[in-house]
Motif scaffolding. Structure first.
Motif, mmCIF file in Angstrom:
data_model
loop_
_atom_site.group_PDB
_atom_site.id
_atom_site.type_symbol
_atom_site.label_atom_id
_atom_site.label_comp_id
_atom_site.label_asym_id
_atom_site.label_seq_id
_atom_site.Cartn_x
_atom_site.Cartn_y
_atom_site.Cartn_z
ATOM 1 N N ALA A 34 0.850 -1.186 0.000
ATOM 2 C CA ALA A 34 0.000 0.000 0.000
ATOM 3 C C ALA A 34 0.888 1.240 0.000
ATOM 4 C CB ALA A 34 -0.917 0.005 1.213
ATOM 5 N N ALA A 35 0.359 2.302 -0.579
ATOM 6 C CA ALA A 35 1.104 3.559 -0.610
ATOM 7 C C ALA A 35 0.146 4.726 -0.767
ATOM 8 C CB ALA A 35 2.098 3.565 -1.775
ATOM 9 N N TYR A 36 0.577 5.852 -0.229
ATOM 10 C CA TYR A 36 -0.052 7.122 -0.552
ATOM 11 C C TYR A 36 0.819 7.741 -1.625
ATOM 12 C CZ TYR A 36 -3.175 6.859 3.430
ATOM 13 O OH TYR A 36 -4.138 6.461 4.309
ATOM 14 N N ILE A 37 0.189 8.227 -2.668
ATOM 15 C CA ILE A 37 0.927 8.843 -3.768
ATOM 16 C C ILE A 37 0.399 10.260 -3.937
ATOM 17 C CG2 ILE A 37 1.521 8.726 -6.211
ATOM 18 C CD1 ILE A 37 0.901 5.691 -6.049
ATOM 19 N N THR A 38 1.319 11.212 -3.922
ATOM 20 C CA THR A 38 0.933 12.600 -4.172
ATOM 21 C C THR A 38 1.229 12.925 -5.631
ATOM 22 O OG1 THR A 38 3.072 13.558 -3.560
ATOM 23 C CG2 THR A 38 1.477 13.209 -1.778
ATOM 24 N N LEU A 39 0.352 13.732 -6.214
ATOM 25 C CA LEU A 39 0.509 14.142 -7.605
ATOM 26 C C LEU A 39 0.466 15.660 -7.694
ATOM 27 C CD1 LEU A 39 -2.197 11.879 -9.342
ATOM 28 C CD2 LEU A 39 0.187 11.304 -8.919
ATOM 29 N N LYS A 40 1.343 16.213 -8.495
ATOM 30 C CA LYS A 40 1.200 17.596 -8.943
ATOM 31 C C LYS A 40 0.648 17.500 -10.353
ATOM 32 C CE LYS A 40 4.698 19.830 -6.160
ATOM 33 N NZ LYS A 40 5.840 20.734 -6.137
ATOM 34 N N ILE A 41 -0.405 18.261 -10.616
ATOM 35 C CA ILE A 41 -1.051 18.177 -11.925
ATOM 36 C C ILE A 41 -1.144 19.553 -12.572
ATOM 37 C CG2 ILE A 41 -2.364 16.110 -11.321
ATOM 38 C CD1 ILE A 41 -4.844 17.902 -10.931
ATOM 39 N N VAL A 42 -1.374 19.544 -13.871
ATOM 40 C CA VAL A 42 -1.565 20.775 -14.636
ATOM 41 C C VAL A 42 -2.787 21.502 -14.074
ATOM 42 C CG1 VAL A 42 -2.176 21.683 -16.922
ATOM 43 C CG2 VAL A 42 -0.546 19.789 -16.716
ATOM 44 N N GLN A 43 -2.657 22.811 -13.916
ATOM 45 C CA GLN A 43 -3.757 23.611 -13.392
ATOM 46 C C GLN A 43 -5.019 23.391 -14.223
ATOM 47 O OE1 GLN A 43 -2.760 27.717 -12.964
ATOM 48 N NE2 GLN A 43 -4.572 28.188 -11.780
ATOM 49 N N ASN A 44 -6.153 23.292 -13.550
ATOM 50 C CA ASN A 44 -7.478 23.115 -14.159
ATOM 51 C C ASN A 44 -7.650 21.763 -14.871
ATOM 52 O OD1 ASN A 44 -8.397 25.672 -13.320
ATOM 53 N ND2 ASN A 44 -7.369 26.615 -15.078
ATOM 54 N N LEU A 89 5.510 4.522 -12.080
ATOM 55 C CA LEU A 89 6.438 4.923 -13.141
ATOM 56 C C LEU A 89 5.870 4.780 -14.546
ATOM 57 C CD1 LEU A 89 9.806 3.528 -11.751
ATOM 58 C CD2 LEU A 89 8.843 5.837 -11.532
ATOM 59 N N THR A 90 4.963 3.840 -14.733
ATOM 60 C CA THR A 90 4.438 3.619 -16.074
ATOM 61 C C THR A 90 3.066 4.259 -16.269
ATOM 62 O OG1 THR A 90 5.647 1.542 -16.180
ATOM 63 C CG2 THR A 90 3.901 1.858 -17.801
ATOM 64 N N ARG A 91 2.144 3.908 -15.401
ATOM 65 C CA ARG A 91 0.771 4.351 -15.656
ATOM 66 C C ARG A 91 0.473 5.758 -15.151
ATOM 67 N NH1 ARG A 91 -2.809 0.003 -13.610
ATOM 68 N NH2 ARG A 91 -1.075 -0.687 -12.344
ATOM 69 N N LEU A 92 0.833 6.090 -13.920
ATOM 70 C CA LEU A 92 0.541 7.437 -13.424
ATOM 71 C C LEU A 92 1.363 8.496 -14.146
ATOM 72 C CD1 LEU A 92 0.234 6.876 -9.565
ATOM 73 C CD2 LEU A 92 -1.606 7.313 -11.215
ATOM 74 N N GLN A 93 2.655 8.247 -14.302
ATOM 75 C CA GLN A 93 3.506 9.255 -14.925
ATOM 76 C C GLN A 93 3.286 9.371 -16.433
ATOM 77 O OE1 GLN A 93 7.543 8.811 -13.503
ATOM 78 N NE2 GLN A 93 6.944 9.338 -11.420
ATOM 79 N N SER A 94 2.516 8.464 -17.016
ATOM 80 C CA SER A 94 2.195 8.592 -18.440
ATOM 81 C C SER A 94 0.939 9.431 -18.669
ATOM 82 C CB SER A 94 2.030 7.210 -19.083
ATOM 83 O OG SER A 94 0.840 6.597 -18.626
#
Length: 166
Positions: A85-95, A139-144
């Motif tokens: 299990a993990a908590y994953i933080t994401l920075k995303i493009v605004q809006n 590394l593959t799915r989220l970062q893509s």
């Protein structure tokens, strides 16, 4: 959402009606159902000291008002083959929240998604069979996902759902 839950909003649009206040009996019903979602109407009625018809009506109102979103099983993820299990933080493009949210919902490993404030934009709780699958997810799915600018992974060593005292 049911039409009776909608009211005229500003500029003629539709808006949700404000939530009804929950009394002590409603709170007790919610606590009991959180502890045991399979509790019978009879046992709920007995516990909160109302008739079965009253308990049934109150539970249905809580469902119709969107207070109770559904009923489900609490899962031991490790015993179910999802021991990492993990908590994953994401920075995303605004809006881009709505677009990213839909893509995250499609990932079977994702247990919880939250749009948050602070140093990152999105917080995910994920469960995978092992660290290799976790690595693939990040590394593959989220970062893509084009709108994901960066990720940070926090491994969970032990977790426990906090259930109300019943």
């Amino acid at each position: 959402m049911a039409p009776e839950q909608m009211a005229e909003g500003p500029e003629g649009g539709r808006a949700e009606t404000p939530p009804r206040p929950l009394d002590a009996i409603d709170q007790d019903i919610l606590q009991m159902l959180r502890s045991d979602g399979r509790a019978s109407i009879r046992s709920v009625a007995e516990r909160v000291h109302v008739s079965r018809a009253n308990a049934y009506a109150r539970i249905n109102r809580l469902i119709e008002d969107g207070v109770i979103l559904g009923f489900g099983a609490r899962v031991n993820h490790e015993r179910a083959g999802k021991g990492a299990a993990a908590y994953i933080t994401l920075k995303i493009v605004q809006n881009s929240w709505r677009t990213v949210r839909e893509q995250l919902r499609a990932l079977p490993e994702v247990a919880h998604i939250a749009l948050v404030s602070g140093d990152f934009d999105v917080l995910l709780l994920v469960h995978t069979p092992d660290n290799r699958n976790l690595r693939d997810l990040v590394l593959t799915r989220l970062q893509s996902i084009p709108e994901v600018l960066s990720t940070r992974t926090l491994l969970v060593f032990e977790e426990e759902d906090v259930e109300p005292e019943g």
